[in-house]
Design an enzyme around this catalytic site. Sequence first.
Site, mmCIF file in Angstrom:
data_model
loop_
_atom_site.group_PDB
_atom_site.id
_atom_site.type_symbol
_atom_site.label_atom_id
_atom_site.label_comp_id
_atom_site.label_asym_id
_atom_site.label_seq_id
_atom_site.Cartn_x
_atom_site.Cartn_y
_atom_site.Cartn_z
ATOM 1 N N CYS A 131 2.029 3.517 2.020
ATOM 2 C CA CYS A 131 3.081 3.794 3.020
ATOM 3 C C CYS A 131 3.955 2.594 3.327
ATOM 4 C CB CYS A 131 2.438 4.315 4.297
ATOM 5 S SG CYS A 131 1.797 5.970 4.101
ATOM 6 N N ASN A 185 0.843 -1.196 0.000
ATOM 7 C CA ASN A 185 0.000 0.000 0.000
ATOM 8 C C ASN A 185 0.881 1.249 0.000
ATOM 9 O OD1 ASN A 185 0.965 -0.308 2.662
ATOM 10 N ND2 ASN A 185 -0.781 0.815 3.456
ATOM 11 N N GLU A 197 3.554 -0.505 4.600
ATOM 12 C CA GLU A 197 3.459 -1.448 5.719
ATOM 13 C C GLU A 197 2.565 -2.646 5.405
ATOM 14 O OE1 GLU A 197 -0.264 0.870 6.108
ATOM 15 O OE2 GLU A 197 1.797 1.314 5.546
ATOM 16 N N ILE A 236 -5.701 9.379 12.914
ATOM 17 C CA ILE A 236 -6.433 8.743 14.016
ATOM 18 C C ILE A 236 -5.702 8.915 15.342
ATOM 19 C CG2 ILE A 236 -7.629 7.113 12.519
ATOM 20 C CD1 ILE A 236 -5.747 4.917 13.541
#
Length: 785
Positions: free
Chosen positions: A300, A298, A302, A453
């Site tokens: 980023c 994805n 990870e 978040i």
Amino acid sequence: MTVTKSGSADSESAKKQETLNFGSTLTQVELSENARVVLAKRYLKRDDEGNPLEGPEDLFRRVAGNIAQAEKKFGADPRQVEETAELYFNLMASLSFMPNSPTLMNAGRDLQQLSACFVLPVEDSMESIFDAVKHTAMIHKSGGGTGFSFSRLRPGKDVVKSTSGVSSGPISFMKVFNQATEVIKQGGTRRGANMGILRIDHPDILNFIRCKEENDQLNNFNISVGLTEEFMRAVGEDEEYPLVNPRTGEEVTKLKAREVFQLVVEKAHQNGEPGIIFLDRVNRDNPTPLLGEMESTNPCGEQPLLPYESCNLGSINLSRVLRYEGNRVSIDYDKLGHVTTHSVRFLDNVIEMNRYPLDKIEEMTKKNRKIGLGIMGWADMLFRLGVPYNSEEAVALADKVMGFVHQKGVEASQGLAIERGAFPAHDGSIFDMPGRPPMRNATVTTIAPTGTISILANTTSGIEPLFAVAFQRNVMDNQRLVEVHPYFKEVARREGFYSEDLMEKIVQKGSIQHISGIPDWVKRVFVTSHDISPEWHIRMQAAFQKYTDNAVSKTVNFPNEATRKDIEEVYLLAYELGCKGITVYRDGSRDEQVLSYGTKDQSSTPALDPTGRTMPAPRPRPGTTQGMTIKMKTGCGNLYVTINEDEKGLCEVFTQMGKAGGCAASQSESVSRMVSLALRSGIEVDSIMKQLSGIRCPSPLWQNGEMILSCSDAIAKALRQYVDIQSERGDEPLKVVEFPARTRRNSGTDDLKSSAGKLCPDCSGTLEFAEGCATCHSCGYSKCS
């Protein structure tokens, strides 16, 4: 089960007895003011005029109620569904757990697309390429990010039999994906983000490594080079390695591995890209190898995924699983275990409730049922425990905490497999062996970016160290607020060294390490990302990777003066310690690269004109500046003009056109770059203003009694305002001046001003480069989400 947290009388953060019962109702959600602003701006449901239709409590109830509906599919009655919804509400409302942003935004709404991560295949045909472009647009519109491997595309200048022409190569097609992302607007809440990966043995690898050396290229992509074991062995033994045409499978040439590795290091030193991913290591942990090879991640990095796979992520807030007994603080493992168990079930339910953008994605996702449960608030936990981030104790604790989360997560997934059945691709997976309990989910743990978040949870991001002990936040009504880490403020007051003047000093530095009047033990504990050597960053990442099924999102921060050798050593250490990939960022490198491109070697012989005279060259950009930002109204929108100076005078101009993007923004940026170049080359500011003044565009307008003819004219007028204030204040230190238009003062520090090389396009706050992405902790903006 009830889990309690006791507080001491002299602790502000623990002065109340707190009881978290996952079966009872929390009457109030205790959010920070910043969290409420971010929720209102990015998450809450709105009407057609943009007015919020729900509050934070309503949002958590909406999400909890929607995700609990999955229980019906497995035989739960209405009362059980209601109890599960209450449990999930408390899980989020207590800030113990947060799902990824698309789940918060979309659960219980018309879109109902809940995944953050997708990987799409790009095969070597025009049909596949443009199918992938179409599918990318659909995913970005729904709020997801996408990853691609371009390694299957034939190299540039290779034969195209159908047209008797030649291929333009992977990078040209990456630009098509980049432009498609540019024009897709994700409902004003999330912007598109991509990961582009190319194998180290692809014939176009050298061009790929260089493809982002100019910062205005492929801005909607993070890029990573896929390194193989064969390549790393060749680097170690100083050998050549082959480049292979993916169309034919034939070797086309060989390159010196160390020279290519050094080029990767050089470009990462220049501006942080490309990152690297160890492909063979990723595939050794592929839980379902019969379904294919993992070639990309994805945006980023990870979450390695198979083609057409998606993953649903969520993070446990470690700062909420501490037990306070008098002055003693410890980890409440009972509470951590229960939060982990409930979070795994929550994420498995998300798979059922998700509305997938493509049938192929739903099919592949439900075959493997991958989830990615991670953590945030690691630095906050260490502060409370009194453990320095850069210590053996912290590394050992990371091993213990993540090992515990992984163990409880696996146990929870095994319990779900008994209750609901194993993931459909279980046969032939790495779990398919005698005596091993079946799993509901092919992967359980991921440490993902938590930039936004973590603001909602009022804690530090992921496993990153604290960015700054105190920083300046600019709010929309022209106020300047000093944000101090709450626990540091509590300690400062308790220990008797708190003062407003001290907090202002910390804002200027970001770090407390060289400020007098602060106890040494406090300095040891409250370290920031730039206080920590790169080796400790890598060791911490490796400790968490040991118990993470997927990968770890982490940025290794370097000071501006770091050398290429420093970055090389960290790359090799990451490989040695078992990391699956690595992202580095040298402080100020992106900003510096933009302003000094073309004059990299300041020690080289000066350029001469045809008559033999020395041509003017810009002096290097200073590490420390001060200045202000002036809001100018133009026919293209609000233009924020930032003007900075150092001890030698005016040195740079930045511009930001409201929401970044479009021709007006790019043109005003190009003008500001040339103005900065001229200022540092010794051109008089009056001459610059004279050249910019009077340029007219089709949409002039009035501001404060004068006509703004164009963006260039606005920059000239902003420069005039700045110079007038400068002459009025004489030799006095620069102060914030209240214009009729908005002003701000830059922090004037290496740590804060240039960490991502730019100001936030939404609020003009400082962008932090962490977890593989630029994020604003003032308003929640993230380049990658």
